[in-house]
Enzyme design. Sequence first.
Site, short mmCIF file in Angstrom:
data_model
loop_
_atom_site.label_atom_id
_atom_site.label_comp_id
_atom_site.label_asym_id
_atom_site.label_seq_id
_atom_site.Cartn_x
_atom_site.Cartn_y
_atom_site.Cartn_z
N ASP A 59 14.54 2.92 -12.25
CA ASP A 59 13.29 3.49 -11.74
C ASP A 59 12.18 2.68 -12.40
OD1 ASP A 59 10.92 4.85 -11.31
OD2 ASP A 59 11.79 6.83 -11.65
N SER A 141 -0.15 -6.64 -1.10
CA SER A 141 -0.28 -6.27 0.31
C SER A 141 -1.61 -6.81 0.83
CB SER A 141 -0.27 -4.74 0.41
OG SER A 141 -0.69 -4.30 1.68
N TYR A 153 -2.32 4.10 -2.37
CA TYR A 153 -1.66 2.83 -2.03
C TYR A 153 -2.66 1.67 -2.11
CZ TYR A 153 1.35 -0.50 0.43
OH TYR A 153 2.10 -1.60 0.77
N LYS A 157 -2.52 -1.51 -4.77
CA LYS A 157 -2.33 -2.91 -4.37
C LYS A 157 -3.52 -3.78 -4.78
CE LYS A 157 1.78 -2.39 -2.64
NZ LYS A 157 2.95 -2.96 -3.34
N1 LIG Z 1 6.56 -3.23 5.08
C1 LIG Z 1 5.30 -3.57 5.08
O1 LIG Z 1 4.65 -3.61 6.14
C2 LIG Z 1 4.62 -3.95 3.79
C3 LIG Z 1 3.35 -4.55 3.86
C4 LIG Z 1 2.71 -4.92 2.68
C5 LIG Z 1 3.32 -4.70 1.46
N2 LIG Z 1 4.55 -4.11 1.40
C6 LIG Z 1 5.14 -3.89 0.09
O2 LIG Z 1 6.42 -4.49 0.04
C7 LIG Z 1 7.23 -3.82 -0.91
C8 LIG Z 1 8.54 -3.44 -0.26
O3 LIG Z 1 8.27 -2.56 0.82
P1 LIG Z 1 9.27 -2.36 2.04
O4 LIG Z 1 8.46 -2.29 3.26
O5 LIG Z 1 10.38 -3.32 1.94
O6 LIG Z 1 9.77 -0.86 1.72
P2 LIG Z 1 11.22 -0.20 1.76
O7 LIG Z 1 10.96 1.27 1.71
O8 LIG Z 1 12.05 -0.75 2.85
O9 LIG Z 1 11.85 -0.67 0.37
C9 LIG Z 1 11.35 -0.22 -0.86
C10 LIG Z 1 12.48 -0.21 -1.87
O10 LIG Z 1 11.94 0.21 -3.14
C11 LIG Z 1 12.82 1.15 -3.72
N3 LIG Z 1 12.09 2.00 -4.65
C12 LIG Z 1 11.22 2.99 -4.36
N4 LIG Z 1 10.79 3.58 -5.49
C13 LIG Z 1 11.41 2.93 -6.51
C14 LIG Z 1 11.37 3.07 -7.92
N5 LIG Z 1 10.64 4.02 -8.52
N6 LIG Z 1 12.13 2.23 -8.68
C15 LIG Z 1 12.90 1.29 -8.09
N7 LIG Z 1 12.98 1.12 -6.76
C16 LIG Z 1 12.24 1.94 -5.99
C17 LIG Z 1 13.40 1.91 -2.53
O11 LIG Z 1 14.60 2.60 -2.87
C18 LIG Z 1 13.60 0.80 -1.53
O12 LIG Z 1 14.86 0.18 -1.69
C19 LIG Z 1 6.41 -2.62 -1.40
O13 LIG Z 1 5.79 -2.94 -2.62
C20 LIG Z 1 5.38 -2.45 -0.30
O14 LIG Z 1 4.21 -1.82 -0.75
C21 LIG Z 1 5.22 -3.73 2.54
#
Ligand SMILES: NC(=O)c1ccc[n+]([C@@H]2O[C@H](COP(=O)([O-])OP(=O)(O)OC[C@H]3O[C@@H](n4cnc5c(N)ncnc54)[C@H](O)[C@@H]3O)[C@@H](O)[C@H]2O)c1
Length: 256
Positions: A59, A141, A153, A157
Amino acid sequence: MAGRVQDKVTVITGGASGIGEGMVRRFCAEGGRVLLADVDADAGQRVADECDARFVHLDVSSESGWGALETLISCDYGRLDILLNNAGIVAEKSILEIDLDTWNRLLSINLTGVMLGCRSAVRLMRNNAGGSGGSIVNTASTTSYLAIPDVAYTTSKAGVVGLTKSVAVQCATEGLNIRVNSIHPGATLTNILKTALDATPTLAKSFNRMSPMGRMGRVEEVAAMALFLASDEASFCTGGQFPVEGGTVSEHPRMG
Ligand SMILES: NC(=O)c1ccc[n+]([C@@H]2O[C@H](COP(=O)([O-])OP(=O)(O)OC[C@H]3O[C@@H](n4cnc5c(N)ncnc54)[C@H](O)[C@@H]3O)[C@@H](O)[C@H]2O)c1
C-alpha cells in the site's frame, strides 16, 4: 539483444492494472528485473506470473510498507535502479462534496505515496554498488495543469509536479546521478475510464474530443514515455514534465 533496461532492478507501483500493467509488460520485455507493487494481490500476481515479474504487496500510503520493501530490495537485489511511482485513485468529489476522510485518503495515495516512494528510492539508489544513480518516474496527469471538478485528484496531481522538481533538484545538486521526472497522461483507456464508459457509452465521444488528435491514449504509449525516462537515453532529463496526451494541454478551448 539487450533490452533498454536490461537487468535494471525496477519497482512499478500500481502495476496490477491499466497504465502500471502496461509498464510492467514493457519493462519486462526490455529486460528489467521488475517488482510489481500493488494492493490487488490477485491481479498483481496474475500479471507478474504472465511477465516473469515479482509481485510484492504494497500500500503506497504506508510508511512501514515502503520500509519493508526497502529491506526486501536490499536483501534480495542489493540495489534499485528504477522506480515508477504510478499507483493512483480518483475521488470524483467536488469542493462542495468532498469530506475530509476522502480528501486525506486520496492525498495519502496519490501524493504522500509518491513522496514515500521517492524517499525510499533515493535512500537505496544513493548506495548502489558502482556509484549512486537511478531514475524515478512519477505518474501525474494532464490535471496537473488543467483542473477537473475532482478537487482532491486535481490537487494531488499538481502536487506531484512540485514534489518531482524538489527531489530532482536535490538529487542533482548533491551529484547523486538520480533523475526524477513526471509523466502526464491524458484520458487513457484503463479500468477507470472503462467503468465510466460501460455506464455511459456516449462518454466515449467526450473522452476522444479531449485531445486534438481525437482519441484516447493507450497504456503502451504511456509506458513508452516512462521507458525513455527510466533508461540511460534520458541521461540529461531531470525535474521535467512529459505529457502523453495527444496535444490536450497545447490546445486553446474550442468554439462551439
Ligand atoms: N487512465 C487515465 O485516463 C489516466 C490519466 C491520467 C493519469 N492517470 C494516472 O495513471 C495512474 C494509473 O491509473 P490507471 O488509469 O492505470 O488506473 P487503474 O485503476 O487501472 O490502476 C491503478 C492501480 O493502482 C493500484 N492501487 C490503488 N491504490 C493503491 C495503493 N494504495 N497502493 C498500491 N497500489 C494501489 C490499483 O490496485 C491498480 O492496480 C494513476 O496515478 C492515475 O491517476 C490515469
